[in-house]
Write a protein that holds these residues in place. Sequence first.
Motif, PDB file in Angstrom:
ATOM      1  N   PRO A  25      -2.741  12.384  -2.895  1.00 49.73           N
ATOM      2  CA  PRO A  25      -3.332  11.866  -1.658  1.00 49.73           C
ATOM      3  C   PRO A  25      -2.509  12.257  -0.435  1.00 49.73           C
ATOM      4  O   PRO A  25      -1.286  12.351  -0.486  1.00 49.73           O
ATOM      5  CB  PRO A  25      -3.337  10.351  -1.880  1.00 49.73           C
ATOM      6  CG  PRO A  25      -2.284  10.101  -2.910  1.00 49.73           C
ATOM      7  CD  PRO A  25      -2.291  11.309  -3.792  1.00 49.73           C
ATOM      8  N   ASP A  37      -7.135   6.118   5.806  1.00 49.14           N
ATOM      9  CA  ASP A  37      -8.475   5.635   5.443  1.00 49.14           C
ATOM     10  C   ASP A  37      -8.377   4.479   4.452  1.00 49.14           C
ATOM     11  O   ASP A  37      -9.134   3.501   4.542  1.00 49.14           O
ATOM     12  CB  ASP A  37      -9.295   6.768   4.824  1.00 49.14           C
ATOM     13  CG  ASP A  37      -9.722   7.810   5.851  1.00 49.14           C
ATOM     14  OD1 ASP A  37      -9.673   7.509   7.057  1.00 49.14           O
ATOM     15  OD2 ASP A  37     -10.097   8.933   5.430  1.00 49.14           O
ATOM     16  N   TRP A  38      -7.457   4.582   3.511  1.00 51.51           N
ATOM     17  CA  TRP A  38      -7.281   3.539   2.497  1.00 51.51           C
ATOM     18  C   TRP A  38      -6.803   2.237   3.134  1.00 51.51           C
ATOM     19  O   TRP A  38      -7.299   1.158   2.800  1.00 51.51           O
ATOM     20  CB  TRP A  38      -6.296   4.026   1.434  1.00 51.51           C
ATOM     21  CG  TRP A  38      -6.275   3.209   0.179  1.00 51.51           C
ATOM     22  CD1 TRP A  38      -7.354   2.717  -0.508  1.00 51.51           C
ATOM     23  CD2 TRP A  38      -5.128   2.779  -0.560  1.00 51.51           C
ATOM     24  NE1 TRP A  38      -6.959   2.030  -1.636  1.00 51.51           N
ATOM     25  CE2 TRP A  38      -5.585   2.065  -1.686  1.00 51.51           C
ATOM     26  CE3 TRP A  38      -3.764   2.971  -0.386  1.00 51.51           C
ATOM     27  CZ2 TRP A  38      -4.715   1.500  -2.615  1.00 51.51           C
ATOM     28  CZ3 TRP A  38      -2.900   2.428  -1.327  1.00 51.51           C
ATOM     29  CH2 TRP A  38      -3.362   1.694  -2.429  1.00 51.51           C
ATOM     30  N   PHE A  87       1.011   4.088  -2.790  1.00 57.86           N
ATOM     31  CA  PHE A  87       0.693   5.459  -2.353  1.00 57.86           C
ATOM     32  C   PHE A  87       1.756   6.440  -2.831  1.00 57.86           C
ATOM     33  O   PHE A  87       1.439   7.486  -3.426  1.00 57.86           O
ATOM     34  CB  PHE A  87       0.575   5.472  -0.826  1.00 57.86           C
ATOM     35  CG  PHE A  87       0.411   6.837  -0.219  1.00 57.86           C
ATOM     36  CD1 PHE A  87      -0.810   7.487  -0.253  1.00 57.86           C
ATOM     37  CD2 PHE A  87       1.479   7.458   0.407  1.00 57.86           C
ATOM     38  CE1 PHE A  87      -0.963   8.746   0.326  1.00 57.86           C
ATOM     39  CE2 PHE A  87       1.338   8.710   0.987  1.00 57.86           C
ATOM     40  CZ  PHE A  87       0.115   9.351   0.947  1.00 57.86           C
ATOM     41  N   VAL A 140     -11.202   6.095  -2.165  1.00 55.40           N
ATOM     42  CA  VAL A 140     -10.867   6.521  -0.803  1.00 55.40           C
ATOM     43  C   VAL A 140      -9.624   7.401  -0.822  1.00 55.40           C
ATOM     44  O   VAL A 140      -9.472   8.314  -0.002  1.00 55.40           O
ATOM     45  CB  VAL A 140     -10.633   5.289   0.110  1.00 55.40           C
ATOM     46  CG1 VAL A 140     -10.229   5.722   1.518  1.00 55.40           C
ATOM     47  CG2 VAL A 140     -11.875   4.410   0.152  1.00 55.40           C
ATOM     48  N   LEU A 141      -8.769   7.134  -1.790  1.00 50.62           N
ATOM     49  CA  LEU A 141      -7.461   7.784  -1.865  1.00 50.62           C
ATOM     50  C   LEU A 141      -7.464   8.996  -2.794  1.00 50.62           C
ATOM     51  O   LEU A 141      -6.810  10.001  -2.522  1.00 50.62           O
ATOM     52  CB  LEU A 141      -6.432   6.762  -2.356  1.00 50.62           C
ATOM     53  CG  LEU A 141      -4.954   6.967  -2.054  1.00 50.62           C
ATOM     54  CD1 LEU A 141      -4.711   7.011  -0.555  1.00 50.62           C
ATOM     55  CD2 LEU A 141      -4.133   5.846  -2.689  1.00 50.62           C
ATOM     56  N   ALA A 158       0.837  -1.205   0.000  1.00 51.48           N
ATOM     57  CA  ALA A 158       0.000   0.000   0.000  1.00 51.48           C
ATOM     58  C   ALA A 158       0.872   1.255   0.000  1.00 51.48           C
ATOM     59  O   ALA A 158       0.588   2.220  -0.725  1.00 51.48           O
ATOM     60  CB  ALA A 158      -0.930  -0.004   1.206  1.00 51.48           C
ATOM     61  N   ALA A 212      -9.675   0.581   4.687  1.00 56.70           N
ATOM     62  CA  ALA A 212     -10.527  -0.062   3.682  1.00 56.70           C
ATOM     63  C   ALA A 212      -9.901  -1.360   3.174  1.00 56.70           C
ATOM     64  O   ALA A 212     -10.591  -2.374   3.021  1.00 56.70           O
ATOM     65  CB  ALA A 212     -10.781   0.900   2.523  1.00 56.70           C
ATOM     66  N   LEU A 213      -8.611  -1.338   2.906  1.00 53.70           N
ATOM     67  CA  LEU A 213      -7.911  -2.537   2.423  1.00 53.70           C
ATOM     68  C   LEU A 213      -7.945  -3.651   3.463  1.00 53.70           C
ATOM     69  O   LEU A 213      -8.115  -4.835   3.120  1.00 53.70           O
ATOM     70  CB  LEU A 213      -6.458  -2.187   2.074  1.00 53.70           C
ATOM     71  CG  LEU A 213      -6.248  -1.224   0.905  1.00 53.70           C
ATOM     72  CD1 LEU A 213      -4.778  -0.812   0.823  1.00 53.70           C
ATOM     73  CD2 LEU A 213      -6.698  -1.845  -0.413  1.00 53.70           C
ATOM     74  N   TYR A 237     -10.522   0.190  -4.053  1.00 55.85           N
ATOM     75  CA  TYR A 237     -11.024   1.305  -3.240  1.00 55.85           C
ATOM     76  C   TYR A 237     -10.266   2.608  -3.527  1.00 55.85           C
ATOM     77  O   TYR A 237     -10.004   3.400  -2.626  1.00 55.85           O
ATOM     78  CB  TYR A 237     -10.924   0.989  -1.743  1.00 55.85           C
ATOM     79  CG  TYR A 237     -11.456  -0.370  -1.362  1.00 55.85           C
ATOM     80  CD1 TYR A 237     -12.752  -0.756  -1.686  1.00 55.85           C
ATOM     81  CD2 TYR A 237     -10.658  -1.278  -0.675  1.00 55.85           C
ATOM     82  CE1 TYR A 237     -13.240  -2.015  -1.347  1.00 55.85           C
ATOM     83  CE2 TYR A 237     -11.132  -2.532  -0.329  1.00 55.85           C
ATOM     84  CZ  TYR A 237     -12.418  -2.888  -0.666  1.00 55.85           C
ATOM     85  OH  TYR A 237     -12.896  -4.141  -0.333  1.00 55.85           O
ATOM     86  N   LEU A 238      -9.956   2.834  -4.772  1.00 55.74           N
ATOM     87  CA  LEU A 238      -9.144   3.991  -5.135  1.00 55.74           C
ATOM     88  C   LEU A 238      -9.847   5.310  -4.812  1.00 55.74           C
ATOM     89  O   LEU A 238      -9.200   6.327  -4.568  1.00 55.74           O
ATOM     90  CB  LEU A 238      -8.792   3.932  -6.628  1.00 55.74           C
ATOM     91  CG  LEU A 238      -7.736   4.914  -7.130  1.00 55.74           C
ATOM     92  CD1 LEU A 238      -6.430   4.743  -6.361  1.00 55.74           C
ATOM     93  CD2 LEU A 238      -7.497   4.743  -8.624  1.00 55.74           C
ATOM     94  N   GLU A 292      -5.767  10.352   4.045  1.00 55.04           N
ATOM     95  CA  GLU A 292      -6.378   9.490   3.025  1.00 55.04           C
ATOM     96  C   GLU A 292      -5.672   8.143   2.950  1.00 55.04           C
ATOM     97  O   GLU A 292      -6.310   7.107   2.707  1.00 55.04           O
ATOM     98  CB  GLU A 292      -6.361  10.214   1.678  1.00 55.04           C
ATOM     99  CG  GLU A 292      -7.375  11.351   1.631  1.00 55.04           C
ATOM    100  CD  GLU A 292      -7.099  12.386   0.562  1.00 55.04           C
ATOM    101  OE1 GLU A 292      -8.059  13.086   0.177  1.00 55.04           O
ATOM    102  OE2 GLU A 292      -5.930  12.532   0.137  1.00 55.04           O
TER     103      GLU A 292
END
Length: 272
Positions: free
Chosen positions: A224, A231-232, A211, A255-256, A207, A235-236, A252-253, A228
């Motif tokens: 990002p 948060d990502w 990022f 979110v970013l 991740a 979600a992951l 879940y892109l 963010e």
Amino acid sequence: MQETKFIGSKEYVASPELMAAVDVARALEKPLLIKGEPGTGKTMLAQAISDAFDMDLYIWNIKSTTKAQDGLYVYDTIQRLYDSQFGAEGVDDIKRYIKLGKLGEAFKSEKQVILLIDEIDKADLEFPNDLLWELDRMEFYIPETKETIKAKTRPIVIITSNAEKELPDAFLRRCIFHYIQFPEKQEMEEIVNVHFENLDENLLKYAMDTFYWIREIKDVRKKPSTSELIDWLHALSIGGIDPETIRKNLPYLGVLIKKDEDLDVIKKRSIY
């Protein structure tokens, strides 16, 4: 025993340079002006200082319509007129209709507090200059009551700016300035670990790599931020995503990334 130096807090990872800037501002009794990208922890810094020194925090959120007077006091003439029409008692006592703003409340406090003036650059260009006297002298006068409100103990003033507007030189001269650089990977891992317990190492690695890869793409307009990323990662983790597929599938892109054009740029670059 209260700490004499700022070392961050359990929930806030501060760089040595930022810690030093906080200590210098406290020692010189000057406002600390903080700039940096959105999501780099500018606003959270005031809460971290409040937690570190066990001081109350007063937050003055600045908007485009905010005037310097709002932070000092407001004289509620409408309420007084209303009360006079209906024969309410105490109408002659103007003090009843004076309401202190956040700056006024910080000055009035019996003990030292933290005052956050958040996103000062949202206000008009004259706003910072209108506060020069009050921030220098730590006092202001209320002509309606002929009263001077003077700080008994000078508050620690933290001012944040997203650099949307240039601040006046006269204002800048009175501040200690620090720019929060966007965290490198190692520091970012420390920040992430504050928010997670037992986060999968592979998930964090893939991740983080993705990022920072996204942030390096020049055509991405809104890169990002730290918040963010956190948060990502949430979600992951919740989605049970296979870490090795993150870069290819970009789950879940949304979110970013928050702009349509940025989503298109990233999706085109993700195929390899």
